[in-house]
Motif scaffolding. Structure first.
Motif, short mmCIF file in Angstrom:
data_model
loop_
_atom_site.label_atom_id
_atom_site.label_comp_id
_atom_site.label_asym_id
_atom_site.label_seq_id
_atom_site.Cartn_x
_atom_site.Cartn_y
_atom_site.Cartn_z
N ASN A 158 0.83 -1.21 0.00
CA ASN A 158 0.00 0.00 0.00
C ASN A 158 0.86 1.26 0.00
OD1 ASN A 158 -2.50 1.32 -0.05
ND2 ASN A 158 -2.52 1.58 2.18
N VAL A 159 1.94 1.23 -0.78
CA VAL A 159 2.81 2.39 -0.93
C VAL A 159 2.17 3.39 -1.88
CG1 VAL A 159 4.98 3.14 -2.01
CG2 VAL A 159 4.99 1.23 -0.40
N SER A 160 2.25 4.66 -1.56
CA SER A 160 1.81 5.73 -2.45
C SER A 160 3.03 6.21 -3.23
CB SER A 160 1.22 6.89 -1.63
OG SER A 160 0.88 7.96 -2.48
N VAL A 161 3.03 5.98 -4.54
CA VAL A 161 4.19 6.29 -5.38
C VAL A 161 4.08 7.72 -5.90
CG1 VAL A 161 5.49 5.65 -7.42
CG2 VAL A 161 4.38 3.88 -6.04
N LEU A 162 5.11 8.52 -5.66
CA LEU A 162 5.16 9.91 -6.09
C LEU A 162 6.14 10.03 -7.25
CD1 LEU A 162 5.36 11.55 -2.54
CD2 LEU A 162 3.32 11.03 -3.89
N LEU A 163 5.64 10.40 -8.42
CA LEU A 163 6.47 10.44 -9.63
C LEU A 163 7.20 11.77 -9.78
CD1 LEU A 163 4.07 8.73 -12.20
CD2 LEU A 163 5.92 7.70 -10.86
N ASN A 164 8.45 11.68 -10.27
CA ASN A 164 9.28 12.86 -10.52
C ASN A 164 9.96 12.72 -11.87
OD1 ASN A 164 9.66 14.47 -7.69
ND2 ASN A 164 9.33 12.30 -7.35
N LYS A 165 10.27 13.85 -12.49
CA LYS A 165 10.96 13.84 -13.78
C LYS A 165 12.45 13.56 -13.63
CE LYS A 165 7.83 16.95 -16.26
NZ LYS A 165 7.71 18.22 -17.01
N GLY A 166 13.03 13.92 -12.49
CA GLY A 166 14.47 13.76 -12.30
C GLY A 166 14.81 13.21 -10.93
N HIS A 167 16.03 12.67 -10.80
CA HIS A 167 16.47 12.08 -9.53
C HIS A 167 16.60 13.13 -8.43
CE1 HIS A 167 17.05 8.86 -12.21
NE2 HIS A 167 18.34 9.01 -12.47
N LYS A 168 17.12 14.29 -8.77
CA LYS A 168 17.33 15.33 -7.75
C LYS A 168 15.99 15.78 -7.17
CE LYS A 168 19.93 18.29 -5.47
NZ LYS A 168 18.90 19.05 -4.72
N GLU A 169 14.98 15.92 -8.03
CA GLU A 169 13.66 16.32 -7.54
C GLU A 169 13.10 15.26 -6.58
OE1 GLU A 169 13.91 18.02 -11.79
OE2 GLU A 169 14.68 16.29 -10.65
N ALA A 170 13.30 13.98 -6.92
CA ALA A 170 12.82 12.91 -6.06
C ALA A 170 13.56 12.90 -4.72
CB ALA A 170 12.98 11.57 -6.76
N PHE A 171 14.88 13.10 -4.77
CA PHE A 171 15.66 13.15 -3.53
C PHE A 171 15.23 14.33 -2.67
CE2 PHE A 171 19.44 14.45 -1.09
CZ PHE A 171 19.71 13.27 -0.42
N ASP A 172 14.95 15.46 -3.31
CA ASP A 172 14.51 16.65 -2.57
C ASP A 172 13.22 16.38 -1.81
OD1 ASP A 172 16.68 18.05 -3.45
OD2 ASP A 172 15.60 19.17 -5.02
#
Length: 288
Positions: free
Chosen positions: A164-178
């Motif tokens: 039941n993980v909520s997946v949050l999509l990002n265009k780039g790795h840095k944005e996801a890490f942020d």
């Protein structure tokens, strides 16, 4: 142009690119690169840099000799996880020099060179959250980058284990890490080496931990080439084999993984893995 009904013209599917001919005739090679994939492929002082970029520069030098072309100009095209396969298929880039995983599904879309790195999928989280196992992600928000194998693996484990993980999509790795850094996501799923680079470059690396459990078995990175162009792949692999077997690869690897990496000067202190050493000693294609 009109063709007579009795003459069959080859379909686009039957035609393969001739990248060597194009490079020889135009004196130009087009390299796809990433913007923030430290230390593999990123922008430094306005120019592409990194471990994969340096390897590709050596490949271009080798092509000058084998094609008997005195100079080959390099044109750079920035790519993302979502656009890289589209651009290689459309002939907009001749090589993608980054951190792209080679697996069976992707080999239907492009050719890959001998491996130049081995990695596995893990996740990064805040150290004070005490997340280390995949099961710890249950019911949490987890960031991922669009167009990556890591997203596919996260979705698969989410379904198979009922997390039941909520997946949050990002265009780039840095944005996801942020998203992890600012508390909008509990974790970010990505190749462990790229996570290590992001953590090392953070203002407080000690604030983060990378999971001990993986979401995938180890898989290699390869330089991506146009699908079906086996002559080009053979030539590039021959050049890589020389770089591997004559020892050049050791200095190149150490420059990016066991030395201060510009511009921030962090040192990943990452010795070459036994799996990668095996491919260096005996260069061969990965076919799993």
């Amino acid at each position: 142009m009109m063709f007579s009904a009795g003459i069959a013209s080859p379909s686009a599917a039957d035609q393969h690119p001739d990248t060597l001919k194009k490079i020889r005739e135009k004196g130009v090679i087009v390299i796809g690169h990433r913007l923030t994939e430290v230390p593999f492929s990123y922008v430094l002082d306005g120019k592409p840099a990194g471990y994969s970029i340096e390897l590709c520069h050596r490949i271009v030098d080798g092509l000058k000799a084998s094609l008997k072309v005195p100079d080959i100009a390099i044109e750079y095209v920035p790519v993302t996880a979502a656009t890289r396969f589209v651009l290689i298929k459309a002939g907009k880039i001749d090589m993608e020099c980054a951190a792209t995983t080679n697996n069976a599904e992707r080999r239907k879309l492009a050719e890959f060179t001998y491996p130049h790195f081995i990695t596995a999928t893990r996740f990064v989280a805040k150290a004070n959250a005490h997340l280390d196992k995949v099961a710890d992600l249950a019911g949490r928000s987890v960031a991922a980058t669009t167009g990556t194998i890591n997203l596919e693996q996260l979705n698969a484990v989410n379904r198979s284990r009922g997390l039941n993980v909520s997946v949050l999509l990002n265009k780039g790795h840095k944005e996801a890490f942020d998203m992890v850094e600012n508390g909008r996501a509990s974790a970010f799923v990505m190749d462990d080496i790229l996570l290590a680079g992001l953590v090392a470059a953070a203002s407080d690396p000690s604030a983060f931990t990378i999971s001990s459990e993986t979401l995938s078995p180890p898989e290699p990175y390869g330089i991506m080439l146009p699908s079906g162009d086996l002559a080009f792949k053979t030539e590039v692999n021959a050049i890589l084999k020389r770089i591997y077997t004559n020892g050049e690869i050791t200095a190149i690897y150490d420059r990016w993984f066991q030395s201060p990496v510009p511009p921030d000067g962090f040192n990943m202190k990452l010795p070459m893995s036994d799996e990668l050493k095996s491919f260096i000693r005996e260069p061969r294609e990965y076919d799993h």
